[in-house]
Scaffold this motif. Structure first.
Motif, short mmCIF file in Angstrom:
data_model
loop_
_atom_site.label_atom_id
_atom_site.label_comp_id
_atom_site.label_asym_id
_atom_site.label_seq_id
_atom_site.Cartn_x
_atom_site.Cartn_y
_atom_site.Cartn_z
N TYR A 1 8.20 -2.45 -0.95
CA TYR A 1 7.46 -1.89 0.18
C TYR A 1 6.85 -0.56 -0.24
CZ TYR A 1 6.53 0.10 4.81
OH TYR A 1 5.94 0.67 5.91
N ILE A 2 5.53 -0.45 -0.13
CA ILE A 2 4.81 0.76 -0.51
C ILE A 2 4.33 1.47 0.75
CG2 ILE A 2 2.79 1.69 -1.70
CD1 ILE A 2 2.98 -0.59 -3.66
N LEU A 3 4.66 2.77 0.87
CA LEU A 3 4.23 3.58 2.00
C LEU A 3 3.27 4.66 1.50
CD1 LEU A 3 4.42 4.52 4.97
CD2 LEU A 3 6.36 5.95 4.27
N ILE A 4 2.04 4.64 2.01
CA ILE A 4 1.05 5.65 1.66
C ILE A 4 0.82 6.51 2.89
CG2 ILE A 4 -1.31 6.07 0.89
CD1 ILE A 4 -1.23 3.34 -0.48
N MET A 5 1.12 7.79 2.79
CA MET A 5 1.04 8.69 3.94
C MET A 5 -0.13 9.65 3.79
SD MET A 5 5.07 9.62 4.51
CE MET A 5 4.76 10.15 6.18
N GLY A 6 -0.96 9.67 4.85
CA GLY A 6 -2.09 10.59 4.88
C GLY A 6 -1.89 11.66 5.93
N GLY A 7 -2.95 11.92 6.70
CA GLY A 7 -2.90 13.00 7.70
C GLY A 7 -2.71 12.52 9.12
N VAL B 1 11.65 0.78 -1.70
CA VAL B 1 10.59 1.54 -1.04
C VAL B 1 9.96 2.52 -2.02
CG1 VAL B 1 10.04 3.17 0.81
CG2 VAL B 1 11.70 1.33 1.21
N LEU B 2 8.64 2.47 -2.12
CA LEU B 2 7.87 3.40 -2.96
C LEU B 2 6.98 4.21 -2.03
CD1 LEU B 2 6.78 0.81 -5.70
CD2 LEU B 2 8.83 2.23 -5.67
N ALA B 3 7.25 5.51 -1.90
CA ALA B 3 6.55 6.35 -0.93
C ALA B 3 5.60 7.32 -1.62
CB ALA B 3 7.55 7.11 -0.07
N PHE B 4 4.40 7.47 -1.04
CA PHE B 4 3.38 8.34 -1.62
C PHE B 4 2.75 9.19 -0.51
CE2 PHE B 4 3.73 4.49 -4.09
CZ PHE B 4 3.82 4.96 -5.40
N PRO B 5 3.39 10.32 -0.15
CA PRO B 5 2.81 11.21 0.85
C PRO B 5 1.71 12.08 0.25
CG PRO B 5 4.90 12.08 0.08
CD PRO B 5 4.73 10.76 -0.60
N HIS B 6 0.74 12.44 1.07
CA HIS B 6 -0.33 13.32 0.61
C HIS B 6 0.25 14.70 0.32
CE1 HIS B 6 -4.11 15.54 0.46
NE2 HIS B 6 -4.73 14.37 0.36
N GLY B 7 -0.20 15.32 -0.75
CA GLY B 7 0.39 16.59 -1.16
C GLY B 7 -0.12 17.81 -0.43
N ARG C 1 6.17 10.43 -4.72
CA ARG C 1 5.09 10.94 -5.56
C ARG C 1 3.94 11.39 -4.65
NH1 ARG C 1 8.57 10.90 -8.65
NH2 ARG C 1 8.70 9.98 -10.74
N GLU C 2 3.66 12.67 -4.68
CA GLU C 2 2.57 13.20 -3.86
C GLU C 2 1.23 13.03 -4.58
OE1 GLU C 2 4.98 16.69 -1.41
OE2 GLU C 2 3.58 17.25 -3.01
N GLU D 1 -8.11 8.61 -7.01
CA GLU D 1 -7.84 8.23 -8.40
C GLU D 1 -6.39 8.51 -8.78
OE1 GLU D 1 -10.34 10.03 -7.37
OE2 GLU D 1 -12.00 8.59 -7.64
N GLN D 2 -5.88 9.65 -8.33
CA GLN D 2 -4.49 10.00 -8.63
C GLN D 2 -3.54 9.04 -7.94
OE1 GLN D 2 -3.21 13.79 -7.07
NE2 GLN D 2 -1.63 14.03 -8.65
N LEU D 3 -3.86 8.65 -6.70
CA LEU D 3 -3.02 7.72 -5.96
C LEU D 3 -2.98 6.37 -6.65
CD1 LEU D 3 -1.38 6.89 -3.47
CD2 LEU D 3 -3.54 6.38 -2.31
#
Length: 252
Positions: A35-41, A68-74, A108-109, A114-116
């Protein structure tokens, strides 16, 4: 199979923001291995209790033991207003949600698309290596235990038949020893029965040939019957004594 969730993405994938939507999302997560979670604003669309469907998805994935792989905006302050929540309540909810995700979990923020992309690819590769899973298989192609047993039996039968065939071929191979070489010489005996003085007499001759000479002479016509004419042409060509031996065409 990989499930992906992102803030404000559920409303596009599942138009009906109600209980049925959440149940459908749970079924999708159940079929996933990661499960991949991409968090924005943005916090996302809310259910009747004021919790976003994205957070509900995340909680369900955690509760069911998904990787779970989480990627919140930095840096949320760098996001444009059109991609951020402006209300105090939604901002608090988003902050609390981010705190939940980033506590006790390696995240990983990211700041650019491209970084995401790079972070997601690397995380998936690492996760599949560290936590290998079943993956997704179509229902109509999934192998049953009976089918797998049949395939295994056929494989064993195939190996057994190959072994029997090899043993049969080896058994039928002639055992050849002490074969002559191409340069070894063999002596052939010939005779003829001319008439002299009204009587048929027998005359014998013998000539020496190497096996290489014999092979060259007969190889091009290996499938044809070996007539006396072929023997005569062989002798004419390789011995160069046609007058002496042309008529000695009966070998023994």
């Amino acid at each position: 199979m990989i499930g992906i969730s992102a803030n404000h993405l559920s409303s596009y994938l599942f138009p009906a923001a109600d209980t049925e939507q959440l149940e459908y999302i749970k079924k999708v997560i159940d079929e996933c291995d990661y499960y991949i979670l991409i968090m924005g604003g943005r916090y996302g669309s809310l259910d009747e209790e004021g919790v976003s469907f994205t957070e509900r998805e995340y909680d369900y994935a955690v509760d069911t033991g998904k990787v779970v792989l989480a990627f919140p905006h930095g840096d949320l302050t760098s996001l444009p207003i059109s991609k951020s929540d402006t209300g105090d309540r939604m901002q608090r909810n988003l902050t609390d949600f981010r705190t939940k995700v980033m506590t006790g979990r390696l995240v990983r923020e990211w700041s650019t698309r491209e970084q995401l992309e790079s972070l997601v690819v690397k995380a998936i590769v690492r996760a599949t290596a560290d936590y290998p899973a079943v993956g997704w298989v179509r229902g109509d192609t999934a192998a049953s235990e009976t089918l797998l047993q049949q395939i295994n039996d056929l494989r064993n039968d195939n190996e057994s038949l190959k072994d029997k065939l090899n043993r049969a071929l080896n058994a039928n191979k002639p055992s050849l020893t002490n074969l002559a070489g191409f340069n070894d010489v063999v002596r052939l005996n010939f005779y003829r029965k001319p008439y002299r003085g009204g009587q048929q007499i027998r005359e014998d001759k013998s000539f020496s040939f190497s096996w290489s000479m014999i092979f060259v002479a007969v190889a091009v016509n290996i499938g044809a019957s070996k007539s006396t004419g072929l023997i005569g042409s062989f002798i004419d060509k390789y011995r160069k004594k046609p007058r002496q031996i042309r008529n000695y065409l009966y070998a023994y």
